[in-house]
Design an enzyme around this catalytic site. Structure first.
Site, PDB file in Angstrom:
ATOM      1  N   VAL A  17     -15.056 -19.234   0.231  1.00 41.77           N
ATOM      2  CA  VAL A  17     -16.006 -18.967   1.306  1.00 41.77           C
ATOM      3  C   VAL A  17     -15.285 -18.401   2.529  1.00 41.77           C
ATOM      4  O   VAL A  17     -15.687 -17.372   3.083  1.00 41.77           O
ATOM      5  CB  VAL A  17     -16.786 -20.263   1.650  1.00 41.77           C
ATOM      6  N   THR A  19     -15.111 -29.491   0.829  1.00 42.45           N
ATOM      7  CA  THR A  19     -15.779 -30.797   0.925  1.00 42.45           C
ATOM      8  C   THR A  19     -15.904 -31.357  -0.493  1.00 42.45           C
ATOM      9  O   THR A  19     -16.998 -31.448  -1.041  1.00 42.45           O
ATOM     10  CB  THR A  19     -17.179 -30.675   1.566  1.00 42.45           C
ATOM     11  N   GLU A  47     -23.348 -21.128   3.293  1.00 39.98           N
ATOM     12  CA  GLU A  47     -23.030 -19.915   2.542  1.00 39.98           C
ATOM     13  C   GLU A  47     -23.640 -20.011   1.138  1.00 39.98           C
ATOM     14  O   GLU A  47     -23.589 -21.051   0.508  1.00 39.98           O
ATOM     15  CB  GLU A  47     -21.506 -19.767   2.457  1.00 39.98           C
ATOM     16  N   LEU A  67     -22.964 -17.567  -1.359  1.00 44.92           N
ATOM     17  CA  LEU A  67     -22.330 -16.629  -2.283  1.00 44.92           C
ATOM     18  C   LEU A  67     -21.933 -17.305  -3.593  1.00 44.92           C
ATOM     19  O   LEU A  67     -21.679 -18.513  -3.632  1.00 44.92           O
ATOM     20  CB  LEU A  67     -21.107 -15.970  -1.636  1.00 44.92           C
ATOM     21  N   LYS A 118     -29.085 -25.680   2.075  1.00 43.83           N
ATOM     22  CA  LYS A 118     -27.987 -25.378   1.152  1.00 43.83           C
ATOM     23  C   LYS A 118     -28.028 -26.309  -0.074  1.00 43.83           C
ATOM     24  O   LYS A 118     -27.961 -25.863  -1.223  1.00 43.83           O
ATOM     25  CB  LYS A 118     -26.661 -25.522   1.911  1.00 43.83           C
ATOM     26  N   GLY A 138     -27.099 -22.407 -21.821  1.00 45.87           N
ATOM     27  CA  GLY A 138     -25.678 -22.406 -22.137  1.00 45.87           C
ATOM     28  C   GLY A 138     -25.140 -23.808 -22.328  1.00 45.87           C
ATOM     29  O   GLY A 138     -25.894 -24.740 -22.632  1.00 45.87           O
ATOM     30  N   CYS A 156     -19.407 -26.177  -7.224  1.00 46.91           N
ATOM     31  CA  CYS A 156     -20.556 -26.377  -6.319  1.00 46.91           C
ATOM     32  C   CYS A 156     -21.674 -27.219  -6.915  1.00 46.91           C
ATOM     33  O   CYS A 156     -21.991 -28.294  -6.392  1.00 46.91           O
ATOM     34  CB  CYS A 156     -21.097 -25.031  -5.895  1.00 46.91           C
TER      35      CYS A 156
HETATM   36  C1  UGA Z   1     -23.389 -21.485  -6.827  1.00 49.43           C
HETATM   37  C2  UGA Z   1     -24.666 -20.866  -6.240  1.00 49.43           C
HETATM   38  O1  UGA Z   1     -25.234 -19.951  -7.186  1.00 49.43           O
HETATM   39  C3  UGA Z   1     -24.372 -20.112  -4.941  1.00 49.43           C
HETATM   40  O2  UGA Z   1     -25.583 -19.635  -4.374  1.00 49.43           O
HETATM   41  C4  UGA Z   1     -23.702 -21.090  -3.970  1.00 49.43           C
HETATM   42  O3  UGA Z   1     -23.330 -20.419  -2.760  1.00 49.43           O
HETATM   43  C5  UGA Z   1     -22.439 -21.650  -4.598  1.00 49.43           C
HETATM   44  O4  UGA Z   1     -22.796 -22.331  -5.832  1.00 49.43           O
HETATM   45  C6  UGA Z   1     -21.838 -22.626  -3.628  1.00 49.43           C
HETATM   46  O5  UGA Z   1     -22.470 -23.644  -3.340  1.00 49.43           O
HETATM   47  O6  UGA Z   1     -20.795 -22.305  -3.030  1.00 49.43           O
HETATM   48  P1  UGA Z   1     -21.300 -20.556  -8.253  1.00 49.43           P
HETATM   49  O7  UGA Z   1     -20.906 -21.995  -8.397  1.00 49.43           O
HETATM   50  O8  UGA Z   1     -20.269 -19.568  -7.845  1.00 49.43           O
HETATM   51  O9  UGA Z   1     -22.494 -20.423  -7.159  1.00 49.43           O
HETATM   52  O10 UGA Z   1     -21.849 -20.065  -9.652  1.00 49.43           O
HETATM   53  P2  UGA Z   1     -23.280 -19.790 -10.327  1.00 49.43           P
HETATM   54  O11 UGA Z   1     -23.380 -18.367 -10.668  1.00 49.43           O
HETATM   55  O12 UGA Z   1     -24.378 -20.376  -9.544  1.00 49.43           O
HETATM   56  O13 UGA Z   1     -23.100 -20.616 -11.691  1.00 49.43           O
HETATM   57  C7  UGA Z   1     -22.941 -22.029 -11.682  1.00 49.43           C
HETATM   58  C8  UGA Z   1     -22.948 -22.554 -13.095  1.00 49.43           C
HETATM   59  O14 UGA Z   1     -24.246 -22.421 -13.680  1.00 49.43           O
HETATM   60  C9  UGA Z   1     -21.987 -21.826 -14.035  1.00 49.43           C
HETATM   61  O15 UGA Z   1     -21.362 -22.765 -14.874  1.00 49.43           O
HETATM   62  C10 UGA Z   1     -22.887 -20.916 -14.831  1.00 49.43           C
HETATM   63  O16 UGA Z   1     -22.387 -20.577 -16.096  1.00 49.43           O
HETATM   64  C11 UGA Z   1     -24.140 -21.768 -14.931  1.00 49.43           C
HETATM   65  N1  UGA Z   1     -25.365 -20.979 -15.165  1.00 49.43           N
HETATM   66  C12 UGA Z   1     -25.837 -20.141 -14.214  1.00 49.43           C
HETATM   67  C13 UGA Z   1     -26.035 -21.129 -16.368  1.00 49.43           C
HETATM   68  O17 UGA Z   1     -25.615 -21.887 -17.265  1.00 49.43           O
HETATM   69  N2  UGA Z   1     -27.187 -20.417 -16.570  1.00 49.43           N
HETATM   70  C14 UGA Z   1     -27.691 -19.574 -15.618  1.00 49.43           C
HETATM   71  O18 UGA Z   1     -28.761 -18.967 -15.881  1.00 49.43           O
HETATM   72  C15 UGA Z   1     -26.993 -19.444 -14.426  1.00 49.43           C
END
Ligand code: UGA
Length: 480
Positions: free
Chosen positions: A14, A89, A154, A156, A210, A259, A266
């Protein structure tokens, strides 16, 4: 837009992305971190994380003179109009609550260095009410003026962080202070001008938005994962379910990809922290609690699916895992589904080989007893089964016939729905896919998933509350 003097504390995902993008928009940014090695690396152009596009923006912003890196937090803060706190955190081991010690430490470190008129902005994910605590820490240390504390969470995602930061669905700014709103409005003006929504709320609401967003997305994924379980039993395809549901604009197509369970730094942490926060307020968030339980159980249950495709035992079987990171386009291994899967397989006597395009360096530290391969075909050589765990683009275009040919037994478990099962079967694979129909009892199978379940639960560190149907049965292809 007026160029603002900004300090960003913390150079994780971030902090680094925010600092680089703010500087790229024309602000004067100093990114600080107490990790001297990390800052030295950044000063030499070394990017400490794998994030597509970040290296280019960092190079451009540094070249323009808008971005610098330092370990001198106090020096940076003294000359800044806005100080963004973007430190970690992590979950507290004892209870899963967010550990705010780094955030609190930051606040006391900078309290007296902040210049009059400056403001503090929390970008770290912090529980509702944290802004009040930071404000108290600052007030106690300073005799003169009050420093506004703003919440600017955030949203992202790793792997698409630059796009998410520069083209966000929304920017949330939580403060009741008009002057602070004006400073933040100016900082984000470049994206506001491109039509992105800046939402001003109370600070406590911003903090909660958030967590609510992450918990909702985690629940959405868990919902489709449970639908996948049902599809496997009910002769349906979860891909169709996701498509059909997603076309309803009230539901939307995103985050409906079934999946092995969500992971990362996060969702697991934030869902747990939200549950704890709610408990402190005497509120029970049953949907989020169930999401946490179901996802933990799912990740661990994937080992059972591997046993299943190997007729009930993985002992002395060689298993090739393709994809280790919690998702594609990151080298991040935190809370990846690959960790409990591999640990459980190894405890049951499996010999695990693995390949990941970017995550092997981190994986080696967490999973030392795995044989790592730079090449996916080498990884599959001599294997009794291959398991796809992360949907890396590079893993989506493998030559299946070649892959099947190098394996001892061409058995595939596709936990990301990368390959068309019919095509994989044509190339010689016995295949199982998450959320796919076509299951029939295998007359020769000795596999008894329900008997194995307590065994698996006993081996896991967390208690498992399993509610879903685990009678996964073999595929048609296997019978062929
Ligand atoms: C997540 C949120 O999407 C962001 O908006 C947020 O800012 C971030 O956490 C955070 O709190 O900092 P991130 O952890 O980078 O982002 O990844 P994601 O793309 O959300 O995926 C999280 C998990 O869910 C992964 O293991 C992914 O494979 C899984 N996932 C995601 C699925 O199994 N199916 C989906 O359709 C989408």
């Amino acid at each position: 837009m007026q160029s603002a003097a900004i300090t960003v504390i913390g150079t994780g995902y971030v902090g680094l992305v925010a600092g680089a993008c703010f500087a790229d928009w024309g602000h004067q940014v100093i990114c600080v971190d107490h990790d001297a090695g990390r800052i030295a690396g950044l000063n030499h152009g070394r990017v400490p994380i794998y994030e597509p596009g970040l290296d280019k923006i960092l190079a451009r912003a540094t070249r323009s003179g808008n971005l610098s890196f330092s370990t001198d937090t106090i020096g940076a803060v003294k000359s800044s109009q806005a100080v963004f706190i973007a430190v970690g955190t992590p979950p507290r081991k004892s209870d899963g609550e967010a550990d705010l010690s780094f955030v609190h430490q930051c606040a006391s470190d900078i309290a007296t260095a902040l210049r009059p008129g400056a403001l503090v902005v929390t970008k770290s994910t912090v529980p509702v009410g944290t802004g009040d605590v930071i404000e108290r820490i600052l007030r106690q240390a300073r005799q003169d003026d009050a420093i506004p504390v703003v919440s600017n969470p955030e949203f992202l995602r790793e792997g698409s962080a630059i796009g998410d930061f520069c083209e966000p669905d929304r920017v949330v700014i939580g403060t009741e202070d008009e002057a602070a709103r004006a400073v933040l409005r100016n900082i984000y003006q470049p994206i506001a001008l491109r039509g992105h929504r800046i939402l001003f709320t109370r600070r406590r609401s911003a903090e909660l938005i958030k967590y609510a967003s992450n918990a909702f997305l985690a629940a959405k994924i868990t919902f489709i994962n449970e639908m996948a379980d049902l599809c496997e039993m009910a002769d349906a395809d979860v891909g169709d379910i996701a498509l059909g549901m997603g076309l309803d604009r009230r539901i939307g197509p995103h985050f409906l990809h079934a999946g092995p369970g969500y992971g990362g730094s996060c969702f697991p942490k934030d869902t747990l922290a939200l549950v704890r926060t709610a408990q402190e307020y005497g509120v029970s968030l049953r949907l989020v609690e169930e999401t946490v339980q179901a996802n933990t159980a799912r990740k661990r249950r994937m080992a059972q699916r591997v046993r299943h495709i190997l007729d009930g035992s993985v002992e002395n079987k060689r298993i090739a895992i393709l994809g280790l990171t919690f998702k594609a386009d990151t080298d991040d291994m935190r809370d990846s589904p690959s960790i409990p899967l591999i640990e459980l397989l190894q405890r049951s006597g499996a010999v695990v080989h693995a390949h990941d395009p970017e995550g092997m360096e981190q994986a080696r530290r967490i999973l030392p007893n795995v044989t790592y391969h730079d090449d996916p075909y080498d990884c599959a050589r001599g294997a009794d089964a291959i398991v796809f765990l992360t949907d890396w683009e590079a893993l989506k275009h493998l030559d299946l016939a070649r892959l099947a040919a190098v394996m001892r037994h061409p058995v595939m478990l596709d936990l990301r729905r990368i390959y068309d099962p019919e095509e994989a079967a044509r190339q010689g694979f016995v295949i199982e896919t998450v959320g796919r129909s076509g299951l029939e009892p295998h007359p020769l199978s000795t596999f008894q998933p329900s008997y194995l379940l307590p065994d698996i639960a006993a081996q896991t560190r967390l208690p498992i509350a399993v509610t879903s149907n685990l009678n996964i049965q073999p595929t048609k292809e296997r019978l062929a």
